[in-house]
Each structure stands twice: as structure tokens, then as C-alpha cells.
Design a protein around this motif. Structure first.
Motif: not given
Lengths: 224, 559
Positions: B303-304, B400, B402-403, B407-408, B411-412, B532
Motif C-alpha cells: 500500500p502507498e 516510508f 517501514w510504513r 506496517v500496512f 494487515k491490509e 483487521l
């Protein structure tokens, strides 16, 4: 001068070959006039380094028309789905601590207006500088809900690349990039969605395409 | 000691890269990516089957291409897993280990390639390999357990050795062998390698066929052809053509009708095809695809985060210009050739910007970005400023990464990575007396996940399947994902029959609605949800007695 006339004629014929020109002409003749005028003035300036005042005035008028013609975008507001995702992501971060100090990294990266603004402007910049937007109607990565249309013929794409690369090495690039960077930055902040597309970039694109043609022609002639 | 470090600077730097790479590529390898994707389990189970029985899941001994789900995947990765599974067992990190090692090898390769093209004392090799280490594209693909990264690594080594062969003829042999082997790595290389070799020969014709190189090159070609023999034998079989449906024939046809209707249809197909190919090819160089948007396929992206970091846009443009300036040099010609040809196989497929299929373009793009970054850093005259700016860029990038990745992503993207199948397999295994029906209408084949988690004996599977597929292995390309294993049936739910049998019905959110559960007296047994709280599976126990009481005249209630 005679050589210049032929070059100018060729340049104008390139403009006439673009679907974008005809779409602009059918929609708004004033914009079309200014687009062509700025393109020709930029072409003239590129060759003789003269007429910059008139060029700048016309270009800024064109920029003004562009800003009026695009949908003003709010860079900070989030719709319902975006808010849901934001809340979800704020909860995904682990707690971060340095000693006894908690670092609100989640808020800094997801919640702050500055970061939302940064992400939005970044997204707009990349949308505007995507060559596929101009040569392939954003295919194969069309934007959902947008009216994508082919602005320049796809076979102009290699000419554009050659022209862009060959121009980069030359001195006095300030004006050249003024016609790329300034419109991109302005539209990224103001909004880049409009029925006629980012036509203020038309002069830059056409000059690059012409330079690409010129570069190839010189190569072919030198080998012949 | 410092003198020794300075003298062996490269060695210590590479050691640092290895440790950094091991951390980025192997940290929590069992949990990230979340779950185990079906392509990973199918490779792992087939490798396990080869280890135990010398046959794949269908009972074919040492196949040249592995049938899997009818894809006939090149075998290199699966065979590379066999000794690893023998040593360490059938575990998640073991399956992903070859990609980790391939990623590390590629970093070393880039270091030496940049060293060979830069002047003495330049920091380009150090800068380039550090940029490569943290690249999202490499981090992502070095942490998954199927063939693409290994194939990309072998291909890249082949290219590098072939280039080295221009000045050291023996490397021509190594290069051609590696390139030929890489066609056993992944589909992309099968089409890319012949194109690349032709392009290389055309570009460096004089050097290749000069007296010192000629013999080595011809011998190398012979060796490469010998390696290709097993594949060449199968070239006429249906197994060779299985990926043909990915070509965008419908898109071309639509464009011909809608935009070129003024031309005869057959004539219009040609410019339509050229336009489609061009647009797909150009998207692999588009700044929006490279620095802004992730891969459209949720399974192949985080993501992102795009394939490179957003700040790399400027070095990318500057690097392209630097490469253009150096275009008469051999290394620049090689990078141009690599850049131009690498996306071609991916451009023939309708997937928009497939990071997986275009993985070979990753290294030359990184070279371009490294050239540009070096050029921009040299604007700062003082060395400490260059270091400061570079450290800032690295820190920004790692934040970014890591983010998005740590992180995302875990889970996503659970549904895209088949999260929860291990729990499902465990529940089924712990209930041998119950009968289960699993609806997989909207998911990838489940049977292979169960086989993997159960470590189901391959010999037993061969008995169940019989020789039907193995005897006609490369001809029979049809794949049926419905399976009958032990106490599990994997098939769509047949409502007229299944509710009258004492069993457990399992499916996703759309398989069984709450109204259906109420109507047919189904009792919810368990749910498997991701971190989630999104539903992966929901299981219902049927209640044939109650159902029959409500409609006793149903013929199925007579039994």
C-alpha cells in the motif's frame, strides 16, 4: 530565414496532426489561439532567443486560462472512504517510544494536514508528468471516473523522448523548463482535472517533439 | 586496523550490504508477506513431492515444466527448493529463502557492475548498491517464495558476464550458460533471452566476432543450445502455449472498431496492436508508474508505495540524460539495450504495469537512478554535505518503506496473500470425523494450501489422482481445481444436496448469506478473520434433521 520558414511550416503541421489541437479548436477558439501563439513564440525564441517578453506575457495569459478551465481541487478534505482508511491506518501503527517519550508517528504520517497536502500534490505532479497521459490517453493506467482522451498521436512519443533528451544537454534551459515545471507545479496545487486537459503544457510538448524530429533528421542526413 | 579496513573497503562494504540485506529481506520472513500465497505453496509442495517421490504432484517424474495449475511453470526455482526442504523442512522461511539469496546476489552484482563503469575513486558503486538494497521493488520480490526473483538474478548475471566477455572471452561462456539457464527460471526470460542475445550480437557484432572472442562465443552458443534441448523438444506441445490468452486481442479489436473504423478492420488491427504494445511498453518508463502508483495487482504491491521512491524521479531524469550523453560507450549501449528489451514480454500482456513480468527492467532502471543520484550529489562540493543529503534520503526512504511494507502490508493485504489457510488446514486436520465442503468460487485453488500445511504424502496424492494427468502431461493442459481429499471436498456448494448431509460448509463472505443460513438451519461453527477483522472464511454446520422436519417430503429426507 528560408530554413526557419520551412521549419515553422513543419512545426505548424505537427500541431495540426494532434487530436488535442482539434479538440481545443472545437471547444474554445480563444484557448486554441493562445496555445498556438505560445507554441510558435516558444519555437521562435528557441531558435533566435528573441521575443521573450511577448512569449512570457502570452504564456501567463494561457496559464490563467488553464487555471480557470480546470476543476478546483480541495487538497485537504477527505471523503468518507478516505476517512475510513485514515482511521484504519492510524490504528495499524505500533506504539513508538524513545525512552519515555512517545512519538506520534502515526499522526505525523497519516493525520496531519501537511502530510495529506504533500501526498495530494505529489499524486497530482505524477499524474501531470506521465507521458501516457498525453500519448496514450493514460492507457493502460486510466484514472477511474475521468474522461481520458488521446492528446498527441502515439507515434510522436519516441520523437518526444529524443527531443527531450537532446534539449537537456543544451545551455539556457531555464525558459524550456519554465514551460514544464511552472505549469506542473501550479496545476498540482490548483487542480489538474479539466475537459480540455493541461493544455498549457502543449507548447513544451510540441517543441520537444519538433526537436526530436530535428535530431533524427540530422542523424539521418549525416549518415546519408 | 583502520588501514586494513580502508584497504579492504569493498569487502567490508559488501559485508555491510549482506547484513543489511539479510535484515531487510529476512526479518519476520514467516509473517511478512502475511500468509502464504498459492504460487508459493504450489512451488513448495511440488518441491516436497520431488524430494519424497522424484515426481511432481501429478506423478510426473522430473518434469521439464511443472504443470501446477495448468501454467507449466519453468522449473528452476522448484528444483532449487528441493535441497533446502531436505535440509530445513517444509517451512515458510525456507520457501522464501532462494529469493532472499537471489536478492543479495543481485546487490553484489550491481556493485561490481557499477564499479566496472565508474572511474577510480567514484562513490557510484557504493551509492548504487545502497539504493538497490532499500528499493521497494527488490525488498518485495526478495521476500516471496516463487520463481521470479531467482530468474531475474540468473538473467542479470548472464547479462553481466556476457558484457564482461567482450574483454574477457571466457565470460562469454558463463554469460550464455546463465542466460540459457534463466529461461528455466520464469516465463519472462523464455521470451526475453533470445531477444536480448540477438540485440547484444547486433550491437557488439565486431567485438564478439573478433578473433579472440569468436571461438568462445560459438562454443557458448552451442552450450546454450544444448541446455535448451529439453525445452525445444516440448515446443510443439500445448504446454508451451498456455499463456497465450493473456495477449490483449480484445483490446486491439475494440480500438480498431472505435477509433480506426475508417480503415478496413484487418488493416486497422496493425496500428491498434502497435499502439497497444507501445502504450504498455511506455508505462514501464512512466514516472507515475515507477514513483507514484503501486502495481495494480494487490498481491504484487504494497500500500502507498511504488516500485521506487518518489524522490528518485529527479535522479531518474538526470540519469537518463547521463546515459544518453554516454551512449557511445559500451556499458551505456548495454544498459540501453537492457532497458529497451526488458519490458517487451510484459508489454505483450494486458496486465497494466506488471512488476512481476517486468522484473528484468529493475536493474537497468536502478543503474539509471544511481547515475542521476551521483550527478546530483556532485553538485555539493563538500563531501560532508553529500553524505548528509544522502543519509537524509535514505532515512526518508526507509521510513516510508517501514510504513508501507512493515506496517500496512501485513494487515491490509491478507486476503491477497491467502492469509488464514493454515488455520483452516489445522481445524480440518483436527476434525477427521467431520466432512467438509469448501467453496472456492472467488479464491485461488485451496487444495494445494491444504496439501502444504498437512504435508500430505505425495505418494498418497498420486494414488488418488491416478496416471491420467502424468501420462498426458504436456498435452492435457486443462486444470480442474475441484478436489476430493480425505474428509474434504473442494467444490462449489450444491444447495439441493449439501444441506441434507451432515457436514461443514466453508466459504468466504459471499458463499453463504445470513438468509440462506437461516433458511437451511445452518449453524455457524467458526470464523477465520484477519488482523483487521476482515472475514477470510466462515464455516457452517448443516442440520439435515431440522431441514427435513421443515420439508419432510423432500426425497433426500427419505434417507
Amino acid at each position: 530565414m528560408k530554413k526557419f520558414n520551412w521549419q515553422l511550416l513543419f512545426f505548424c503541421s505537427l500541431i495540426l496532426l494532434t487530436p488535442w489541437f482539434w479538440r481545443l479548436l472545437l471547444a474554445n477558439q480563444t484557448i486554441t489561439f493562445f496555445v498556438c501563439l505560445v507554441s510558435v513564440l516558444l519555437f521562435y525564441f528557441n531558435r533566435f532567443k528573441k521575443g521573450q517578453l511577448l512569449l512570457l506575457v502570452c504564456f501567463f495569459l494561457l496559464l490563467g486560462m488553464q487555471l480557470v478551465g480546470v476543476e478546483r481541487r480541495d487538497l485537504l478534505s477527505l471523503d468518507n472512504d478516505q476517512q475510513r482508511v485514515q482511521q484504519m491506518r492510524l490504528g495499524e501503527y505500533p506504539p513508538i517510544r524513545i525512552g519515555q517519550v512517545w512519538i506520534p508517528l502515526a499522526h505525523w504520517l497519516e493525520g496531519r494536514s501537511e502530510t495529506i497536502l504533500f501526498y495530494r500534490i505529489k499524486q497530482n505532479v505524477f499524474e501531470l508528468i506521465d507521458p501516457n497521459l498525453y500519448f496514450f490517453a493514460n492507457h493502460p493506467r486510466e484514472r477511474a471516473g475521468m474522461d481520458e482522451f488521446e492528446k498527441l498521436p502515439f507515434f510522436f512519443f519516441p520523437l518526444f523522448v529524443f527531443g527531450f533528451l537532446s534539449e537537456l544537454g543544451k545551455k539556457g534551459l531555464g525558459y524550456y523548463f519554465l514551460f514544464l515545471i511552472l505549469p506542473v507545479l501550479l496545476l498540482s496545487v490548483w487542480g489538474n482535472i479539466g475537459r480540455l486537459g493541461p493544455f498549457c503544457l502543449f507548447p513544451f510538448l510540441m517543441i520537444s517533439i519538433f526537436d526530436g524530429c530535428w535530431f533524427l533528421a540530422k542523424k539521418i542526413c549525416s549518415r546519408a | 586496523m583502520f588501514k586494513s579496513i580502508k584497504k579492504h573497503r569493498d569487502f567490508f562494504f559488501l559485508l555491510l550490504l549482506v547484513f543489511g540485506g539479510l535484515f531487510l529481506f529476512a526479518y519476520r520472513l514467516n509473517q511478512i508477506p502475511p500468509g502464504l500465497y498459492v504460487d508459493e505453496t504450489t512451488c513448495a509442495y511440488n518441491a516436497y513431492s520431488i524430494l519424497k517421490t522424484s515426481k511432481d504432484e501429478y506423478g510426473k517424474a522430473f518434469p521439464v515444466w511443472f504443470r501446477l495449475f495448468g501454467s507449466y511453470t519453468p522449473p528452476l526455482f522448484i528444483y532449487s527448493l528441493v535441497p533446502l526442504i531436505a535440509l530445513f523442512g517444509l517451512k515458510v522461511w525456507v520457501i522464501r529463502l532462494p529469493s532472499v539469496l537471489a536478492g543479495l546476489a543481485v546487490i553484489g552484482l550491481v556493485f561490481y557492475f557499477l564499479k566496472s563503469i565508474s572511474r577510480k575513486g567514484s562513490f557510484l558503486p557504493y551509492l548504487g548498491s545502497l539504493l538497490l538494497l532499500i528499493c521497494p521493488w527488490l525488498v518485495f520480490y526478495s521476500r516471496l517464495g516463487y520463481e521470479v526473483t531467482l530468474a531475474m538474478a540468473v538473467f542479470s548475471f548472464g547479462v553481466y558476464w556476457l558484457y564482461q566477455g567482450l574483454s574477457r572471452p571466457r565470460f562469454l561462456l558463463l554469460g550464455m550458460v546463465a542466460l540459457s539457464l534463466s529461461t528455466y527460471g520464469a516465463y519472462t526470460q523464455r521470451y526475453l533471452v533470445p531477444l536480448f542475445i540477438i540485440g547484444f550480437v547486433v550491437l557488439f557484432f565486431k567485438k564478439i566476432f573478433q578473433e579472440s572472442n569468436r571461438k568462445h562465443f560459438l562454443l557458448a552458443c552451442l552450450l546454450a543450445l544444448l541446455i535448451q534441448l529439453p525445452q525445444l523438444v516440448l515446443i510443439g506441445t500445448p504446454a508451451f502455449r498456455v499463456k497465450g490468452e493473456l495477449l490483449y486481442s480484445q483490446v486491439i479489436s475494440n480500438y480498431s472498431v472505435n477509433h480506426l473504423g475508417w480503415l478496413p478492420y484487418r488493416l486497422a488491427l496493425i496500428p491498434s496492436f502497435v499502439r497497444e504494445l507501445f502504450s504498455q511498453w511506455a508505462s514501464y518508463f512512466s514516472p507515475r508508474s515507477l514513483f507514484s502508483l503501486p502495481d495494480a495487482d494487490l498481491q504484487r504491491s504494497v500500500p502507498e508505495l511504488s516500485v521506487f521512491y518518489d524522490w528518485m524521479l529527479i535522479p531518474y531524469l538526470v540519469g537518463l540524460w547521463t546515459l544518453w550523453q554516454a551512449r557511445k560507450k559500451d556499458w551505456a549501449k548495454l544498459v540501453f539495450l537492457w532497458l529497451l528489451l526488458a519490458p517487451l514480454p510484459a508489454a505483450l500482456v494486458s496486465d497494466p504495469f506488471s512488476t512481476q513480468r517486468a522484473l528484468p527492467i529493475f536493474l537497468p532502471l536502478l543503474v539509471v537512478i544511481s547515475l542521476g543520484t551521483e550527478k546530483l550529489l556532485l553538485v555539493f562540493r563538500r563531501r560532508y554535505l553529500r553524505v548528509l543529503v544522502f543519509v537524509f534520503l535514505m532515512a526518508y526512504s526507509l521510513l516510508f518503506l517501514w510504513r508501507s511494507y512493515f506496517v500496512f502490508f501485513p494487515k491490509e493485504r491478507t486476503l491477497s496473500w491467502n492469509w488464514g489457510y493454515d488455520q483452516l488446514a489445522k481445524i480440518i486436520q483436527e476434525s477427521p470425523d467431520r466432512h467438509f465442503v469448501i467453496d472456492q468460487s472467488r479464491v485461488k485453488p485451496i487444495y494445494i494450501q491444504l496439501l502444504f500445511y498437512w504435508q500430505y504424502p505425495p505418494a498418497k496424492l498420486h494414488q488418488i489422482l491416478g496416471p491420467r494427468v502424468a501420462d498426458d502431461y504436456y498435452q492435457n493442459t486443462e486444470f480442474n481445481s475441484s478436489y476430493d481429499l480425505a474428509n474434504v471436498e473442494i467444490r462449489p456448494i450444491i444447495w439441493e444436496k449439501d444441506i441434507y448431509r451432515d457436514q461443514v460448509l466453508i466459504g468466504d463472505e459471499l458463499s453463504i448469506s445470513s438468509q440462506q443460513a437461516e433458511e437451511h438451519f445452518l449453524e455457524m461453527l467458526f470464523e477465520i478473520k484477519d488482523p483487521l477483522d476482515k472475514l477470510t472464511f466462515r464455516a457452517y454446520q448443516t442440520n439435515p434433521d431440522l431441514k427435513c422436519q421443515s420439508g419432510p417430503t423432500n426425497p433426500r429426507c427419505q434417507f
